[in-house]
Design a protein around this motif. Structure first.
Motif, PDB file in Angstrom:
ATOM      1  N   CYS A 109       9.638   9.526   1.901  1.00  0.00           N
ATOM      2  CA  CYS A 109      10.716   9.477   2.907  1.00  0.00           C
ATOM      3  C   CYS A 109      11.376  10.856   3.017  1.00  0.00           C
ATOM      4  CB  CYS A 109      11.730   8.425   2.470  1.00  0.00           C
ATOM      5  SG  CYS A 109      13.224   8.334   3.458  1.00  0.00           S
ATOM      6  N   THR A 115      14.331  11.472   2.728  1.00  0.00           N
ATOM      7  CA  THR A 115      15.378  11.599   1.698  1.00  0.00           C
ATOM      8  C   THR A 115      14.810  12.186   0.402  1.00  0.00           C
ATOM      9  OG1 THR A 115      16.500   9.722   2.716  1.00  0.00           O
ATOM     10  CG2 THR A 115      17.225  10.346   0.516  1.00  0.00           C
ATOM     11  N   ASP A 162      20.897  17.808  -1.672  1.00  0.00           N
ATOM     12  CA  ASP A 162      21.560  16.563  -2.058  1.00  0.00           C
ATOM     13  C   ASP A 162      22.628  16.855  -3.112  1.00  0.00           C
ATOM     14  OD1 ASP A 162      22.264  14.048  -2.999  1.00  0.00           O
ATOM     15  OD2 ASP A 162      20.205  13.371  -3.361  1.00  0.00           O
ATOM     16  N   PRO A 163      23.903  16.564  -2.821  1.00  0.00           N
ATOM     17  CA  PRO A 163      24.943  16.821  -3.824  1.00  0.00           C
ATOM     18  C   PRO A 163      24.691  16.057  -5.119  1.00  0.00           C
ATOM     19  CG  PRO A 163      25.917  16.006  -1.757  1.00  0.00           C
ATOM     20  CD  PRO A 163      24.425  15.964  -1.588  1.00  0.00           C
ATOM     21  N   GLU A 164      23.945  14.971  -5.036  1.00  0.00           N
ATOM     22  CA  GLU A 164      23.652  14.195  -6.247  1.00  0.00           C
ATOM     23  C   GLU A 164      22.302  14.580  -6.859  1.00  0.00           C
ATOM     24  OE1 GLU A 164      25.470   9.818  -6.388  1.00  0.00           O
ATOM     25  OE2 GLU A 164      23.971  10.035  -4.839  1.00  0.00           O
ATOM     26  N   HIS A 176      11.280   6.416  -3.643  1.00  0.00           N
ATOM     27  CA  HIS A 176      12.117   5.213  -3.553  1.00  0.00           C
ATOM     28  C   HIS A 176      11.549   4.226  -2.537  1.00  0.00           C
ATOM     29  CE1 HIS A 176      13.548   7.890  -0.374  1.00  0.00           C
ATOM     30  NE2 HIS A 176      13.922   6.803   0.277  1.00  0.00           N
ATOM     31  N   TYR A 186      16.506   0.637  -3.957  1.00  0.00           N
ATOM     32  CA  TYR A 186      17.531   1.632  -4.306  1.00  0.00           C
ATOM     33  C   TYR A 186      18.927   1.118  -4.020  1.00  0.00           C
ATOM     34  CZ  TYR A 186      17.197   2.937   0.669  1.00  0.00           C
ATOM     35  OH  TYR A 186      17.193   2.933   2.039  1.00  0.00           O
ATOM     36  N   ARG A 223      25.666   1.532  -9.586  1.00  0.00           N
ATOM     37  CA  ARG A 223      25.651   2.733  -8.741  1.00  0.00           C
ATOM     38  C   ARG A 223      25.976   4.002  -9.536  1.00  0.00           C
ATOM     39  NH1 ARG A 223      24.887   6.634  -6.664  1.00  0.00           N
ATOM     40  NH2 ARG A 223      25.006   7.308  -4.502  1.00  0.00           N
ATOM     41  N   MET A 256      17.326   7.371  -7.716  1.00  0.00           N
ATOM     42  CA  MET A 256      17.687   6.222  -6.869  1.00  0.00           C
ATOM     43  C   MET A 256      17.357   4.890  -7.560  1.00  0.00           C
ATOM     44  SD  MET A 256      16.751   7.715  -3.066  1.00  0.00           S
ATOM     45  CE  MET A 256      17.431   6.388  -2.074  1.00  0.00           C
ATOM     46  N   CYS A 314      12.034   1.258   2.162  1.00  0.00           N
ATOM     47  CA  CYS A 314      13.070   2.089   2.782  1.00  0.00           C
ATOM     48  C   CYS A 314      12.960   2.086   4.306  1.00  0.00           C
ATOM     49  CB  CYS A 314      13.077   3.521   2.235  1.00  0.00           C
ATOM     50  SG  CYS A 314      14.448   4.474   2.965  1.00  0.00           S
ATOM     51  N   VAL A 324      20.841  11.416   6.709  1.00  0.00           N
ATOM     52  CA  VAL A 324      21.574  11.906   5.537  1.00  0.00           C
ATOM     53  C   VAL A 324      21.742  13.415   5.697  1.00  0.00           C
ATOM     54  CG1 VAL A 324      21.409  12.198   3.053  1.00  0.00           C
ATOM     55  CG2 VAL A 324      20.716  10.033   4.074  1.00  0.00           C
ATOM     56  N   ALA A 328      23.479   2.149   5.256  1.00  0.00           N
ATOM     57  CA  ALA A 328      22.574   2.473   4.147  1.00  0.00           C
ATOM     58  C   ALA A 328      21.604   1.309   3.977  1.00  0.00           C
ATOM     59  CB  ALA A 328      23.356   2.681   2.853  1.00  0.00           C
TER      60      ALA A 328
END
Ligand code: NAD
Ligand code: AHE
Ligand code: ZN
Length: 370
Positions: free
Chosen positions: A40, A42, A51-53, A62, A88, A110, A137, A170, A290, A314
């Motif tokens: 994907c 993402t 990605d901040p994460e 995922h 996810y 989460r 994820m 997804c 995203v 989401a």
């Protein structure tokens, strides 16, 4: 056990396909043999460093499907041999979020999921030297075996082909769900879909299912037109061929603005165009894409004062353990199509080619088959 995985070693670096160690399932966890996984946008977003994460080293992926091999203590809803799709967005059915019909965002695991860890705060993956490798994820489907919490697995019928229904993990659910669960599109609606990739095409088929009358597709890549028409697009717009501002062009095309617009690009400028091309008074714009760290959306508040609505979604608002098996049935019953969107398949060894095909715009979905 030793497993084969594509490890994301750092931002912007190719995945390294290698042998890693996977510990067995602990309490309320399940060992799954992954049979196929989609790639994907993402995954690309996180691998790129936007990605901040995003954390490294990690095993991304995922959008998988596979078979339960072993269950940990306390697992009651799954057994070895069951066919599953990892989620996810889990569905614990007991947290404050699961008990609220307004959301699908189960929050029970989460926090640890966002840190690349299992719910008990540790990782099951490590290098052969014993260095921890993070999950991603909660799914990590770029590995031929993975460990997933029981609440993050949808049990599916055993006759569904893994190399197709993995996409329901997804893209399919996100696109169709955005239409049905989030926008709740009515028969006869006019809609605009921005971005005709792996998600946007599923928004198109969701709109077709919902009975929309006009389905406008917008993409900078003219190669996307043919496939989009196959999935229900009635009008194609290439922004680079429109003279002047895109908003009045789209408002005119949809006779006053669309009832529903969807961003499936992740570009915040496109998100603004999507909001502003929604109909005055009632048009709703759904953000699916995203956006990178630091990016922000903006518009004149007047756009909302005059009745347009900005929403996000989401996993298409889907509750995975409940809804995913039904979407698998829709596919098996011929209500929705998946096969034409899977334009490329490859072994894990070639997974980086899947990312190259996404970058070049040649693929819709690449699927790794183990
Ligand atoms: P993709 O790469 O397959 O498709 C993106 C499409 O957007 C491409 O066809 C591209 O040509 C087009 N595009 C890019 N910039 C554009 C622009 N300025 N104007 C018009 N078209 C443009 O990606 P995908 O897998 O379909 O994912 C799309 C987005 O959805 C990504 O941001 C992804 O991270 C996000 N996503 C969100 C969710 C969710 O649950 N919210 C789930 C899956 C994917
Ligand atoms: N980690 C990113 C956000 C990524 C994101 O929004 N993920 C979507 C799913 S994309 C699937 O392809 C999602 O489910 N979001 C809800 C959630 O809880 O993560 C960031 O910006 O920090
Ligand atoms: Zn995705």
């Amino acid at each position: 056990m030793e497993v084969r995985a594509a490890v994301a070693v750092g931002a912007g670096k190719p995945l390294e396909v290698t042998t890693v160690r996977l510990e067995g399932p602990r309490a309320f966890e399940v060992l799954v043999e992954i049979k196929a996984t989609g790639i994907c946008h993402t995954d690309e977003f996180t691998l790129s460093g936007a990605d901040p994460e995003g954390l490294f080293p990690a095993i991304l992926g995922h959008e998988g499907a596979g078979v339960v091999v072993e269950v940990g203590p306390g697992v009651t809803t799954l057994k070895p041999g069951d066919h599953v799709i990892p989620l996810y967005t889990p569905e614990c059915r007991t947290c404050e979020y699961c008990l609220n019909p307004k959301t699908n965002l189960c929050q029970s695991i989460r926090a640890t999921q966002g840190q690349g860890l299992m719910p008990d705060g540790s990782s099951r993956f490590s290098t052969l030297d014993g260095e921890p490798i993070l999950h991603y994820m909660g799914t990590s489907t770029f590995s031929n075996y993975t460990v997933v919490p029981e609440i993050a697995l949808a049990k599916i019928r055993p006759d569904a082909p893994f190399d197709k229904v993995c996409y329901i993990g997804c893209g399919v659910t996100t696109g169709i769900g955005a239409v049905i669960n989030t926008a709740k599109v009515e028969i006869g609606s006019r809609a605009i879909v921005f971005g005709l990739g792996g998600i946007g095409l599923n928004v198109l088929q969701g709109l077709r299912l919902a009975g929309a009358d006009q389905i406008v597709g917008v993409d900078l890549n003219p190669e996307k037109k043919e496939m989009a028409e196959r999935f229900g697009m009635t009008d194609f717009v290439n922004p680079s061929e429109v003279d002047g501002d895109l908003v009045p062009y789209l408002v005119n095309l949809t006779k006053g603005g669309a009832d529903y617009t969807f961003d499936a690009t992740g570009n915040v400028n496109v998100m603004r165009t999507a909001l502003e091309s929604a109909h005055k008074g009632w048009g709703e714009s759904i953000i699916i894409g995203v956006a990178p760290a630091g990016a922000e959306i903006s518009t004149r508040p007047f756009q909302l004062v005059t009745g347009r609505v900005w929403k996000g979604t989401a996993f298409g608002g889907a509750r995975g353990r409940t809804d995913v098996p039904k979407i698998v049935d829709w596919y098996m019953d011929g209500k929705i199509e998946i096969d034409p969107m899977i334009t490329h398949t490859m072994p894990l060894e070639d997974i980086n080619k899947g990312f190259d095909l996404m970058h070049s715009g040649e693929s819709i979905r690449s699927v790794v088959v183990y």
